[in-house]
Design an enzyme around this catalytic site. Structure first.
Site, PDB file in Angstrom:
ATOM      1  N   TYR A 197      -1.303  50.318  58.031  1.00 12.04           N
ATOM      2  CA  TYR A 197      -0.373  49.912  56.976  1.00 12.04           C
ATOM      3  C   TYR A 197      -0.664  50.687  55.684  1.00 12.04           C
ATOM      4  CZ  TYR A 197       2.175  46.702  53.852  1.00 12.04           C
ATOM      5  OH  TYR A 197       3.031  46.160  52.916  1.00 12.04           O
ATOM      6  N   VAL A 203      14.016  52.134  62.634  1.00 13.43           N
ATOM      7  CA  VAL A 203      13.905  53.320  61.766  1.00 13.43           C
ATOM      8  C   VAL A 203      13.096  54.450  62.417  1.00 13.43           C
ATOM      9  CG1 VAL A 203      14.279  52.085  59.581  1.00 13.43           C
ATOM     10  CG2 VAL A 203      11.936  52.421  60.435  1.00 13.43           C
ATOM     11  N   LYS A 246      19.086  62.563  51.484  1.00  9.99           N
ATOM     12  CA  LYS A 246      19.279  63.993  51.212  1.00  9.99           C
ATOM     13  C   LYS A 246      20.684  64.425  51.631  1.00  9.99           C
ATOM     14  CE  LYS A 246      17.168  68.328  52.799  1.00  9.99           C
ATOM     15  NZ  LYS A 246      17.190  68.656  54.216  1.00  9.99           N
TER      16      LYS A 246
HETATM   17  P1  NAD Z   1       9.008  41.260  56.325  1.00  5.22           P
HETATM   18  O1  NAD Z   1       8.119  41.473  57.499  1.00  5.22           O
HETATM   19  O2  NAD Z   1       9.596  39.888  56.141  1.00  5.22           O
HETATM   20  O3  NAD Z   1      10.213  42.301  56.326  1.00  5.22           O
HETATM   21  C1  NAD Z   1      10.151  43.564  56.918  1.00  5.22           C
HETATM   22  C2  NAD Z   1      11.461  43.828  57.632  1.00  5.22           C
HETATM   23  O4  NAD Z   1      11.419  45.130  58.230  1.00  5.22           O
HETATM   24  C3  NAD Z   1      11.717  42.842  58.777  1.00  5.22           C
HETATM   25  O5  NAD Z   1      13.042  42.363  58.707  1.00  5.22           O
HETATM   26  C4  NAD Z   1      11.485  43.665  60.032  1.00  5.22           C
HETATM   27  O6  NAD Z   1      12.203  43.180  61.153  1.00  5.22           O
HETATM   28  C5  NAD Z   1      11.918  45.034  59.564  1.00  5.22           C
HETATM   29  N1  NAD Z   1      11.308  46.123  60.343  1.00  5.22           N
HETATM   30  C6  NAD Z   1      10.006  46.271  60.671  1.00  5.22           C
HETATM   31  N2  NAD Z   1       9.831  47.392  61.410  1.00  5.22           N
HETATM   32  C7  NAD Z   1      11.065  47.970  61.534  1.00  5.22           C
HETATM   33  C8  NAD Z   1      11.549  49.136  62.189  1.00  5.22           C
HETATM   34  N3  NAD Z   1      10.718  49.932  62.872  1.00  5.22           N
HETATM   35  N4  NAD Z   1      12.875  49.405  62.132  1.00  5.22           N
HETATM   36  C9  NAD Z   1      13.731  48.592  61.463  1.00  5.22           C
HETATM   37  N5  NAD Z   1      13.325  47.465  60.836  1.00  5.22           N
HETATM   38  C10 NAD Z   1      11.999  47.159  60.863  1.00  5.22           C
HETATM   39  O7  NAD Z   1       8.172  41.685  55.033  1.00  5.22           O
HETATM   40  P2  NAD Z   1       8.539  41.623  53.482  1.00  5.22           P
HETATM   41  O8  NAD Z   1       7.468  40.841  52.823  1.00  5.22           O
HETATM   42  O9  NAD Z   1       9.951  41.254  53.270  1.00  5.22           O
HETATM   43  O10 NAD Z   1       8.297  43.146  53.066  1.00  5.22           O
HETATM   44  C11 NAD Z   1       9.369  44.047  52.848  1.00  5.22           C
HETATM   45  C12 NAD Z   1       8.822  45.386  52.395  1.00  5.22           C
HETATM   46  O11 NAD Z   1       8.104  45.232  51.183  1.00  5.22           O
HETATM   47  C13 NAD Z   1       7.851  46.020  53.409  1.00  5.22           C
HETATM   48  O12 NAD Z   1       8.056  47.415  53.427  1.00  5.22           O
HETATM   49  C14 NAD Z   1       6.504  45.704  52.806  1.00  5.22           C
HETATM   50  O13 NAD Z   1       5.545  46.653  53.177  1.00  5.22           O
HETATM   51  C15 NAD Z   1       6.795  45.741  51.318  1.00  5.22           C
HETATM   52  N6  NAD Z   1       5.828  44.913  50.589  1.00  5.22           N
HETATM   53  C16 NAD Z   1       5.871  43.565  50.641  1.00  5.22           C
HETATM   54  C17 NAD Z   1       4.928  42.821  49.957  1.00  5.22           C
HETATM   55  C18 NAD Z   1       4.933  41.312  49.964  1.00  5.22           C
HETATM   56  O14 NAD Z   1       4.027  40.728  49.388  1.00  5.22           O
HETATM   57  N7  NAD Z   1       5.890  40.632  50.521  1.00  5.22           N
HETATM   58  C19 NAD Z   1       3.917  43.471  49.235  1.00  5.22           C
HETATM   59  C20 NAD Z   1       3.897  44.852  49.236  1.00  5.22           C
HETATM   60  C21 NAD Z   1       4.862  45.578  49.885  1.00  5.22           C
END
Ligand code: NAD
Ligand code: UDP
Length: 312
Positions: free
Chosen positions: A147, A61, A107
């Site tokens: 983060y 991204v 957008k």
């Molecule tokens: P995760 O690490 O399993 O998933 C994140 C995904 O994003 C992964 O598949 C990773 O490969 C991909 N990714 C990371 N950087 C990227 C980049 N530069 N380009 C393309 N893909 C990229 O984590 P998750 O727990 O599934 O979290 C998903 C989302 O939810 C995240 O944005 C996280 O911040 C948010 N979130 C999760 C939690 C939780 O407790 N699990 C809590 C708050 C927020």
């Protein structure tokens, strides 16, 4: 859930993203999963690969995205502290540029877009439990800031694209979520404790273990994400999504030991810098606007998660 849509999910091969892809396909939509596989795994989406309505695109991204779609879920960002601290500059860029690039996509094709924000925007909260109206207490230059501040500026961008360009946005603040498809070496507390217990290794409690978190099972969370995406147009959020049940890390460890029947011992390790002392969502807004609240209690969710890790 209405007519069939083409839905882009960034971070779709990750823990939460893979469940979301599966659910949206089940509901009859077309899903484009975009991921750079930094923390996500192909294994999570392998069962979907033969579905003609599913496409996987390996893409970062940090680069612009050109996709025609009706809805975008922006989940791309490592979420576990050891992973997001591995390359903190890239983590901050992922939140910032990931928001810019997904918002530009929304957008240009008039898509609705949802941002996966986080309870981390509240930092180490002085207000407890945390309502959406609380602005948070965040260290801007600590080891968690890449983060926390990344997610905060992403929220800013979402609301500015909404005010300046009329982009149709939705912002959810996700509290600690757990379940199957978490990577065993993810480093977050639930997967760590379960893996340690199953291998009869020491359970690593950071600090005195009296810090609290509120854990939401992934199926409940995914239901909340989809409800928010399909909520009335003038409801942008931010809205908390999480389970208000609050537990200390010692209580979590004891529960994991009981459910696994493990012989592991608890050991203490230093508390990481800026580790929040308490966290619990106020979910009145989600209840009122989305008719949503979590249904799966921690013990039940842990049983399902333990069964997943046992199968690995
Ligand atoms: P995760 O690490 O399993 O998933 C994140 C995904 O994003 C992964 O598949 C990773 O490969 C991909 N990714 C990371 N950087 C990227 C980049 N530069 N380009 C393309 N893909 C990229 O984590 P998750 O727990 O599934 O979290 C998903 C989302 O939810 C995240 O944005 C996280 O911040 C948010 N979130 C999760 C939690 C939780 O407790 N699990 C809590 C708050 C927020
Ligand atoms: N934690 C712990 N042992 C571990 C991993 C984490 O005691 O092996 C603690 C951590 O210090 C924090 C809580 O568990 O207080 C939740 O940590 P996690 O990394 O899962 O999420 P976050 O801190 O981002 O909420």
């Amino acid at each position: 859930m209405g007519k069939r849509k083409r839905i882009l999910i960034t971070g779709g091969a990750g823990f939460i993203g893979s469940h979301l892809c599966e659910k949206l396909l089940e509901q009859g939509n077309e899903v484009i999963c975009l991921d750079n596989l930094f923390t996500g795994q192909k294994e999570n989406i392998r069962p979907l690969m033969n579905n003609p309505d599913f496409e996987f695109v390996r893409h970062d991204v940090l680069e612009p995205i050109y996709v025609e779609c009706d809805q975008v879920y922006n989940l791309a960002c490592p979420a576990s502290p050891p992973h997001y601290q591995f390359d903190p500059v890239k983590t901050a860029k992922t939140s910032f540029l990931g928001a810019v690039h997904t918002l530009e996509t929304a957008k240009s094709c008039h898509a609705r877009i949802l941002q996966a924000s986080t309870s981390e925007v509240y930092g180490d909260p002085e207000v407890h439990p945390q309502p959406e109206s609380y602005w948070g207490c965040v260290n801007p230059h600590g080891i968690r800031s890449c983060y926390d501040e990344g997610k905060r500026v992403a929220e800013t961008l979402f609301f500015d694209y909404h005010r300046q360009y009329g982009v149709d946005i939705k912002v959810v603040r996700i509290f600690n979520t757990y379940g199957p498809n978490m990577s065993p070496d993810d480093g977050r507390v639930v997967s760590n404790f379960i893996m340690q217990a199953l291998k009869n290794e020491d359970i690593t409690i950071y600090g005195d273990g009296n810090q609290t978190r509120s854990f939401c099972y992934v199926d409940d969370l995914v239901e909340g994400l989809i409800r928010m995406m399909n909520s009335r147009e003038d409801f942008t959020g931010p809205v908390n999504l999480g389970n208000p049940g609050e537990f200390t890390m010692l209580e979590l460890a004891e529960l994991v030991l009981k459910l696994t029947g493990s012989k592991s011992k608890l050991i203490h390790k230093p508390l990481p810098e800026d580790d929040p002392t308490q966290r619990r969502p106020v979910i009145d807004l989600a209840k009122r606007e989305l008719s949503w609240e979590p249904k799966i209690p921690l013990e039940e969710g842990l049983k399902r998660t333990i069964a997943y890790f046992e199968r690995l």
